[in-house]
Design a protein around this motif. Sequence first.
Motif, mmCIF file in Angstrom:
data_model
loop_
_atom_site.group_PDB
_atom_site.id
_atom_site.type_symbol
_atom_site.label_atom_id
_atom_site.label_comp_id
_atom_site.label_asym_id
_atom_site.label_seq_id
_atom_site.Cartn_x
_atom_site.Cartn_y
_atom_site.Cartn_z
ATOM 1 N N VAL A 25 0.872 -1.176 0.000
ATOM 2 C CA VAL A 25 0.000 0.000 0.000
ATOM 3 C C VAL A 25 0.905 1.220 0.000
ATOM 4 C CG1 VAL A 25 -1.757 1.305 1.250
ATOM 5 C CG2 VAL A 25 -1.784 -1.205 1.322
ATOM 6 N N ALA A 26 0.778 2.070 -1.006
ATOM 7 C CA ALA A 26 1.547 3.308 -1.039
ATOM 8 C C ALA A 26 0.556 4.453 -1.129
ATOM 9 C CB ALA A 26 2.484 3.332 -2.240
ATOM 10 N N ILE A 54 3.757 2.026 2.563
ATOM 11 C CA ILE A 54 4.811 2.975 2.181
ATOM 12 C C ILE A 54 4.254 4.396 2.218
ATOM 13 C CG2 ILE A 54 6.533 3.551 0.435
ATOM 14 C CD1 ILE A 54 6.331 0.686 -0.562
ATOM 15 N N PRO A 55 4.591 5.124 3.282
ATOM 16 C CA PRO A 55 4.050 6.490 3.431
ATOM 17 C C PRO A 55 4.871 7.468 2.590
ATOM 18 C CG PRO A 55 5.376 5.901 5.334
ATOM 19 C CD PRO A 55 5.488 4.759 4.366
ATOM 20 N N VAL A 56 4.536 7.562 1.330
ATOM 21 C CA VAL A 56 5.320 8.341 0.368
ATOM 22 C C VAL A 56 5.207 9.841 0.617
ATOM 23 C CG1 VAL A 56 5.377 6.711 -1.542
ATOM 24 C CG2 VAL A 56 3.352 8.110 -1.163
ATOM 25 N N GLU A 57 6.023 10.598 -0.095
ATOM 26 C CA GLU A 57 6.076 12.040 0.123
ATOM 27 C C GLU A 57 5.155 12.801 -0.824
ATOM 28 O OE1 GLU A 57 8.212 10.464 -1.796
ATOM 29 O OE2 GLU A 57 8.039 11.792 -3.508
ATOM 30 N N SER A 58 4.431 12.103 -1.709
ATOM 31 C CA SER A 58 3.476 12.774 -2.591
ATOM 32 C C SER A 58 2.650 11.715 -3.306
ATOM 33 C CB SER A 58 4.194 13.613 -3.653
ATOM 34 O OG SER A 58 4.782 12.751 -4.618
ATOM 35 N N GLU A 59 1.536 12.125 -3.886
ATOM 36 C CA GLU A 59 0.735 11.189 -4.662
ATOM 37 C C GLU A 59 1.461 10.763 -5.928
ATOM 38 O OE1 GLU A 59 -0.528 14.011 -3.476
ATOM 39 O OE2 GLU A 59 -2.249 13.490 -2.204
ATOM 40 N N HIS A 60 2.281 11.664 -6.456
ATOM 41 C CA HIS A 60 3.040 11.286 -7.653
ATOM 42 C C HIS A 60 3.927 10.083 -7.339
ATOM 43 C CE1 HIS A 60 5.851 11.520 -11.006
ATOM 44 N NE2 HIS A 60 4.959 12.276 -11.617
ATOM 45 N N SER A 61 4.543 10.134 -6.182
ATOM 46 C CA SER A 61 5.368 8.996 -5.776
ATOM 47 C C SER A 61 4.501 7.805 -5.373
ATOM 48 C CB SER A 61 6.304 9.388 -4.635
ATOM 49 O OG SER A 61 7.407 10.110 -5.152
ATOM 50 N N ALA A 71 4.947 -4.079 -10.784
ATOM 51 C CA ALA A 71 5.819 -4.662 -11.817
ATOM 52 C C ALA A 71 6.612 -5.859 -11.295
ATOM 53 C CB ALA A 71 6.770 -3.593 -12.364
ATOM 54 N N VAL A 72 6.874 -5.901 -9.983
ATOM 55 C CA VAL A 72 7.567 -7.079 -9.447
ATOM 56 C C VAL A 72 6.576 -8.173 -9.040
ATOM 57 C CG1 VAL A 72 9.582 -5.762 -8.675
ATOM 58 C CG2 VAL A 72 7.725 -6.236 -7.054
ATOM 59 N N GLY A 73 5.297 -7.916 -9.228
ATOM 60 C CA GLY A 73 4.291 -8.948 -8.975
ATOM 61 C C GLY A 73 3.630 -8.876 -7.624
ATOM 62 N N ALA A 74 3.705 -7.728 -6.976
ATOM 63 C CA ALA A 74 3.062 -7.564 -5.671
ATOM 64 C C ALA A 74 1.643 -7.029 -5.864
ATOM 65 C CB ALA A 74 3.871 -6.619 -4.796
ATOM 66 N N ARG A 75 0.710 -7.541 -5.060
ATOM 67 C CA ARG A 75 -0.667 -7.015 -5.096
ATOM 68 C C ARG A 75 -0.635 -5.611 -4.494
ATOM 69 N NH1 ARG A 75 -5.178 -11.147 -3.653
ATOM 70 N NH2 ARG A 75 -4.781 -11.623 -5.841
ATOM 71 N N THR A 76 -1.082 -4.633 -5.259
ATOM 72 C CA THR A 76 -0.777 -3.237 -4.944
ATOM 73 C C THR A 76 -2.026 -2.380 -4.878
ATOM 74 O OG1 THR A 76 1.380 -3.453 -6.015
ATOM 75 C CG2 THR A 76 0.531 -1.238 -5.752
ATOM 76 N N PHE A 77 -2.080 -1.536 -3.844
ATOM 77 C CA PHE A 77 -3.249 -0.680 -3.614
ATOM 78 C C PHE A 77 -2.816 0.741 -3.280
ATOM 79 C CE2 PHE A 77 -6.225 1.286 -0.601
ATOM 80 C CZ PHE A 77 -7.407 1.219 -1.313
ATOM 81 N N GLY B 84 9.431 1.106 -4.848
ATOM 82 C CA GLY B 84 8.268 0.210 -4.949
ATOM 83 C C GLY B 84 8.683 -1.200 -5.328
ATOM 84 N N ALA B 85 9.622 -1.312 -6.255
ATOM 85 C CA ALA B 85 10.111 -2.630 -6.661
ATOM 86 C C ALA B 85 10.812 -3.320 -5.494
ATOM 87 C CB ALA B 85 11.058 -2.489 -7.847
ATOM 88 N N GLU B 86 11.574 -2.526 -4.754
ATOM 89 C CA GLU B 86 12.301 -3.088 -3.604
ATOM 90 C C GLU B 86 11.319 -3.565 -2.534
ATOM 91 O OE1 GLU B 86 13.803 -3.114 0.356
ATOM 92 O OE2 GLU B 86 12.616 -1.407 -0.337
ATOM 93 N N ALA B 87 10.357 -2.706 -2.196
ATOM 94 C CA ALA B 87 9.407 -3.069 -1.138
ATOM 95 C C ALA B 87 8.517 -4.235 -1.584
ATOM 96 C CB ALA B 87 8.549 -1.855 -0.776
ATOM 97 N N GLY B 88 8.097 -4.202 -2.838
ATOM 98 C CA GLY B 88 7.242 -5.278 -3.358
ATOM 99 C C GLY B 88 7.951 -6.615 -3.323
ATOM 100 N N THR B 89 9.216 -6.623 -3.725
ATOM 101 C CA THR B 89 9.980 -7.874 -3.706
ATOM 102 C C THR B 89 10.193 -8.343 -2.277
ATOM 103 O OG1 THR B 89 11.085 -7.189 -5.743
ATOM 104 C CG2 THR B 89 12.120 -8.960 -4.488
ATOM 105 N N ARG B 90 10.508 -7.386 -1.403
ATOM 106 C CA ARG B 90 10.764 -7.742 0.005
ATOM 107 C C ARG B 90 9.550 -8.425 0.641
ATOM 108 N NH1 ARG B 90 10.569 -3.671 3.773
ATOM 109 N NH2 ARG B 90 11.168 -2.175 2.162
ATOM 110 N N VAL B 91 8.360 -7.890 0.380
ATOM 111 C CA VAL B 91 7.168 -8.467 1.012
ATOM 112 C C VAL B 91 6.835 -9.821 0.380
ATOM 113 C CG1 VAL B 91 5.467 -7.212 -0.407
ATOM 114 C CG2 VAL B 91 4.829 -7.981 1.852
ATOM 115 N N LEU B 92 7.065 -9.956 -0.916
ATOM 116 C CA LEU B 92 6.780 -11.245 -1.568
ATOM 117 C C LEU B 92 7.711 -12.335 -1.041
ATOM 118 C CD1 LEU B 92 6.064 -10.160 -5.275
ATOM 119 C CD2 LEU B 92 4.409 -10.923 -3.554
#
Lengths: 392, 311
Positions: A25-26, A54-61, A71-77, B84-92
């Motif tokens: 979650v970002a 992931i408490p990012v520093e902006s919505e762009h991030s 892209a690495v295959g994580a379920r993302t929200f 994001g790639a780093e965190a995503g891989t880490r959690v997987l």
Amino acid sequence: MADRVGVEVSIAAAEAVKMAGVDVVAAYPITPQTHIVEHLSELVHDGELDAEFIPVESEHSAMSVCCGSSAVGARTFTCTSSQGLALMNEIVFIAASMRLPIVMILANRSMSGPLSIWNDHTDVMSVRDCGWIQVFAENGQEVFDHVMFAFRVAESRKVSLPVMLNLDGFVLTHVIEPIEYWDAASVKKYLPDFDPINRLHPDDPVTMGAFGMPGIFTETKKAQNEALISAMPEILKAWDELAGITGRQYGPVETFHSDDAETLFCTMGSSSETVSLAVEELRAEGASVGQVRLRLWRPFPFDRFREAVRGAKRIIVIDRALSYGGPGGPVAAELRAALYHEDTAPVITNFLCGFASRDVTVEDYKAMYAKALKIPKEQARQEDYIMYGVRE
Amino acid sequence: MEKLNVFASRLISKKEYFAPGHRACQGCAEVLALRYVAKALGSNVVVASATGCMEIISSPLPFTNWRVPWIHVAFENAAAVASGAEAGTRVLVRKGKLPEKKTVFLGMAGDGGTSDIGLQALSGALERRHNFLYVCYDNEAYMNTGIQRSSATPFGAATTTSPAGRAQPGQVTWKKNMPEIAASHNIPYVATACSSYPFDLMEKVKKAAAMEGPAYVHILSVCPTGWRIPPDQAIAVGRLAVETGMFPLYEVVNGKYRMTLEFPEHRPVSEYLKAQGRFRHLTPDMVEKIQARVDSDYKRLKAKEALEELH
């Protein structure tokens, strides 16, 4: 299925994201999205949800992190509203063209200026053409159900596109409603593990996000549009299977007393429920009126919409956004275009209302109905709209 | 390491992870730096690249020069995508959905994508302590769009948006100190490097990648096209940048500064400036001003080196 519990819709949405087994979650805080991400961070910090928050520093991030993790295959929200959506706008488009199945809740809020934290649909209409699957929820239960639906459709190998779930800010996000949570077995049955076609991993190197020269760019755009359009069968299947689990049947276009009605309201989002009440009262008073509710905004369900309004003489389109200097409300513009070639096109009157959460009551919708009946066809052109209740 | 240079080339892998056939200009020392970075990191790497020269020369759909997993999303967000790639891989891996594998996550961008438009995303990713390496290939202007000035363009340099005009002779501001900004995030490793010093560069990249937590390597990447020099002078000009003290080579390991290449005496900056067309309009006054600034900046850097470890 479990019992219905009274819970704030934002909390229920976060619980649904948790039950869906989200990996990343970002998000960046923006009213009225905040309760959703606050609760998700609580769940992670309390050890109840094994995910990276992931408490990012902006919505762009936020959207950029989502691209990386998806892209690495994580379920993302992720989750945002108005200005946040505008700030991430660039990456919203790219996420779709890269076919990254990110799920985003958009707690709909007015676009500034003047600054307003309240609810309308000006934010989502700014990304109408971004290439995401876009659905609207009318109440808390629909929000919960559609979180599952969103992950299921987005990550389907036949779709692989991001999904945006729209819910009205405050009107839905901050109210307590009776909501039935799914049990874990139902979630497992409905939502398989995310198994992407490609993932960024050293074992099988791929290049993602290559640039397109003019010689190939047009083909990539056609392919992207085909992908979005051909998501429809998977979308319908996901709703049918959801009905098998919950007993609640959703569809791209839903109707209420529409079969025999001469006049149809057309609505999107939480105002639909108020309009349904107005329709019931009007029918009790003898009016020939019904309602068509658009749930799926992209890909636009042209056939289902034409089918739903066939035979109607008049459609009253409720818009909650304005296309400045253009055709009034964006929903009305789309519907007029969809019906242009029909032999017996209905008269479409366009009411713009409910900007920045201004109350629109059952009585107001009844007044719109009365007013619409008096508008002749020649005064219901593309550029004619009525901003209901405005003080001029 | 510098004493072993005669053997060092034999220790470098012959494998190339960035394939030949790219579209960079003749004499591009940025793509050379990129090749060294790729060599140093090997195959267990995921690369997130910003829009820019290195992206545009390597990925014309449907071709790619990348033999390692690579993603490009946009201009200003390489650090965010890498995080994001780093965190995503880490959690997987943590959830048992991917096998454990030591992987380096590399974010990379030019000086514009780092010190201007990408600064916020980089600062965020450094502050969040993602385990990733960020490399800035600094060619001191927006070369991909046609040599426009950035905050990394040095004082006096002529670019297409800081031209050598009658009223304003080139860039009127001083180069932003990006390595210092990175170091201010109290990350484990910061270094400067230059592709004219390949062994030093690769050693630093390896060291950075081995750190737990974020690391930042800032590589001066000579651009013959933008600096108005002959393509065969790129390596020599890179050396002059270091030998004149214009671009000192150093590292900051857990807050402790260390010069990694020093000279008994710096050559005058005029030698560096005279070699390049972008500085041809400079007056003796301006050269003197630059010399004074380089001297004082170097003194400050040496003073930092003298400080005890802070962290």
